[in-house]
Write a protein that holds these residues in place. Sequence first.
Motif, mmCIF file in Angstrom:
data_model
loop_
_atom_site.group_PDB
_atom_site.id
_atom_site.type_symbol
_atom_site.label_atom_id
_atom_site.label_comp_id
_atom_site.label_asym_id
_atom_site.label_seq_id
_atom_site.Cartn_x
_atom_site.Cartn_y
_atom_site.Cartn_z
ATOM 1 N N PHE A 56 37.913 40.660 33.613
ATOM 2 C CA PHE A 56 37.230 41.960 33.739
ATOM 3 C C PHE A 56 35.863 41.827 34.399
ATOM 4 O O PHE A 56 35.076 42.779 34.415
ATOM 5 C CB PHE A 56 37.068 42.594 32.351
ATOM 6 N N ARG A 57 35.586 40.680 34.967
ATOM 7 C CA ARG A 57 34.254 40.431 35.528
ATOM 8 C C ARG A 57 33.936 41.345 36.710
ATOM 9 O O ARG A 57 32.783 41.740 36.917
ATOM 10 C CB ARG A 57 34.178 38.962 35.957
ATOM 11 N N LYS A 59 34.916 44.399 37.328
ATOM 12 C CA LYS A 59 34.822 45.843 37.098
ATOM 13 C C LYS A 59 33.390 46.296 37.404
ATOM 14 O O LYS A 59 32.430 45.576 37.094
ATOM 15 C CB LYS A 59 35.188 46.170 35.647
ATOM 16 N N PRO A 60 33.223 47.456 38.004
ATOM 17 C CA PRO A 60 31.875 47.904 38.422
ATOM 18 C C PRO A 60 30.845 47.831 37.303
ATOM 19 O O PRO A 60 29.708 47.400 37.523
ATOM 20 C CB PRO A 60 32.115 49.351 38.875
ATOM 21 N N ASN A 62 30.716 45.903 34.750
ATOM 22 C CA ASN A 62 30.381 44.524 34.382
ATOM 23 C C ASN A 62 29.667 43.782 35.510
ATOM 24 O O ASN A 62 28.875 42.872 35.263
ATOM 25 C CB ASN A 62 31.646 43.767 33.994
ATOM 26 N N ARG A 63 29.965 44.151 36.746
ATOM 27 C CA ARG A 63 29.347 43.469 37.891
ATOM 28 C C ARG A 63 27.856 43.659 37.904
ATOM 29 O O ARG A 63 27.116 42.786 38.360
ATOM 30 C CB ARG A 63 29.934 44.014 39.199
ATOM 31 N N TYR A 68 26.214 40.542 30.737
ATOM 32 C CA TYR A 68 27.628 40.158 30.838
ATOM 33 C C TYR A 68 27.775 38.944 31.753
ATOM 34 O O TYR A 68 28.433 37.956 31.405
ATOM 35 C CB TYR A 68 28.449 41.335 31.367
ATOM 36 N N ALA A 132 38.395 39.435 42.967
ATOM 37 C CA ALA A 132 38.947 39.831 41.663
ATOM 38 C C ALA A 132 40.362 39.302 41.482
ATOM 39 O O ALA A 132 40.749 38.859 40.394
ATOM 40 C CB ALA A 132 38.922 41.349 41.525
ATOM 41 N N GLN A 136 41.537 36.843 38.475
ATOM 42 C CA GLN A 136 42.564 37.198 37.499
ATOM 43 C C GLN A 136 43.727 36.209 37.519
ATOM 44 O O GLN A 136 44.233 35.810 36.459
ATOM 45 C CB GLN A 136 43.054 38.623 37.788
#
Length: 717
Positions: A56-57, A59-60, A62-63, A68, A132, A136
């Motif tokens: 999930f790194r 995801k907007p 989290n970026r 995080y 991404a 993943q």
Amino acid sequence: MAEQVLFATAVFSLVLLAFNDKVVVPVWLQSVGRMHPLLLHFPLVLLLLALGLEIFRFKPANRTNDFYQGFLNGLWLAGALSAGITVIMGLFLSREEGYSGSALQWHKWSGAGVFFLSALLYWSRNRSWYTAGVAQTSAVFGAGLLVVSGHLGATVTHGDNFVWEPIAKLSKPEPVPLEQAVVFDHVIQPIFEQKCVSCHNAEKLKGGLMLTNAESVRKGGKTGRLFVAGKPETSLLLQRIHLPEEEKKHMPPKGKAQLTDNEIALLSLWVKGKADFKQKVVDLPPSDTLRRIAAALFKPAEDVEVYAFDAADEETVQQLSNNYRTILPLAKDSPALAVYFFNQNQYAPEKLKELKDIRQQVVSLSLNKMPVRDADLATVGQFENLRKLDINFTNITGAGLKALAGLKHLTELALSGTRITYSDLPELLRSLPSLKTVALWETQVKPADIQQLQKAYSHITFIGGFRGDEAAPIKLNPPLVKNSSVIFNQPLTVQLGHPVKGVQIRYTTDGTEPDSINSPLFTGNTLLTESADINAKAYKEGWYGSNAATFHFYKTTYKPDSVNLLLPLNRVHQADGAKTFFDGKLGVLNANSPAWANNWAGVRNNDLSFVSEFKTPVTVKSVALRTMVESETGIFPPTVIEIWGGPSREQMKLITTYKPAQPQKVYPPEMNAYEATFKPQTLSYLKIVAKPVEQLPEWHNNKGKRGLLLVDEVFIN
């Protein structure tokens, strides 16, 4: 700094992986290696958490979240670094003896793969190509590899199918009927599988011992054979089980599931009964204690005799059970107890009197081969519910038997090998109304006397020289060597014997098996002047001949005045250093002697090399090295034996070389004396070099690894 340590860890791990077979782990580092199982859960948790967050790194939300990203970056670094340290510990641990097999190799490489993948991801995750999709895919693959590596580690530690074993038990096949049950396959082997196989399997060969099948149980491990048939008191299996749980050598180890009293009793009785691997449960006599306990595993308790007395206190029974006396219920939920003594050195009359609190529940008592005397039978006579009494080969006489007159329930009485006479029996038999079987073989009661007894007491079966019916004579035990030592430097008169009176011993010295007609009769006059192997068998009319026994006698003419090792011995097999080779102490395949481990000097990573000095020059024509060969565990003969000699250390020359034949497959363990002969040489210094196998053959489980060479004695003539 942590990143630099991570890089150094990766380089060091690559070196260890590349040269793992050549790595020798010093003693102080072995404890570090053994921390591998302790610390491996830490990187597992960190890496699984990092892999999950990595998905999930991108995801907007989290970026752009600095916490995080920073937290995830720290997780990756800590997980990768701790995984690298765990891999190094595991590689150290894998160099210890007892770890081998395909599961270990797969675990090693999958574990290393987890580390290198996590390190690679840590270093690559900020690159432009790291999208991404890559994150993943890498996370899913890494998690899968982590699970596979963990499963393989559990296999190495706990045995094959550890994870799925509970589910497999749900579909366990129906137990075999009692009529088809084999004692070893369906009674003894399940005990090993439940309590022992997790550490003694092909993948985790602790002590060189595998307990997965009959062949491996027969073979034993690196500390000798697992048992001595007929002698539970001197069998390594029972010795280790009866050690205090705190002892390092107690088996199963502290923290593992321990054997129950019934399981210990079954193992003891199986060994005592000659450890037969083919015998069926129903082939045992109906009154046999092993049969009674085993039968309870295959039939409900209601089929067993019902007793009027209450069960004994469990804590009392447990306290009375020890390493020389086993107490166990005859069947599940039955109050009846069987008591079995099996260590002559520990026996004393007081040990019988200690059973006073459970004398009502004891229905079977075995004192076979114990130093029991007439006075002890007064205590036995107080066991009011006794059904079976075994006092074979004890010191009792007819006078002591009067104390048994009160045993109204006694059905079986074994008196073989005692000093009773025919005149002692009529009064005894009249006083025991329930008696059905009496064993009298090897007593002063003659066959004609037994016939008279059978006519007078038709309701009793008398056994004299036979077991069961008269179509099955007893098989004699092999002869025994009675010489105090089989190593000699003067002509030696061979001494052989047998515990049964009237036995003839036939022998050969040419390697053939003796027979009862053509082979020489042993009379005690056989004189040896050279090393020899003697095959001997025992014969007696009315008995089956024994199996052949082979006795090795070794002549050694010279003992050096001093011996010096040129290269170190293996850490595990130090014995008595250089003195080992000329101390007259022979190693054995089984572990009857507590000093067994001290009798073998071994090498693996270098040659066995030592120099002997003779202050007065000697003339030598042969040198023999006595070695153990156990091909399955990698104990092989030397590939080459070199004999050097001369008048001084500086002037020694190569006299001869000898190349012993190497095993071509797995053979039963044996001990061989490999002799190099040569033209007589007069010398003051003798150097012996024996080279271990550098690479085990392709057919071996540990192919490519170095073999172990074990030597206990050297004979110079």
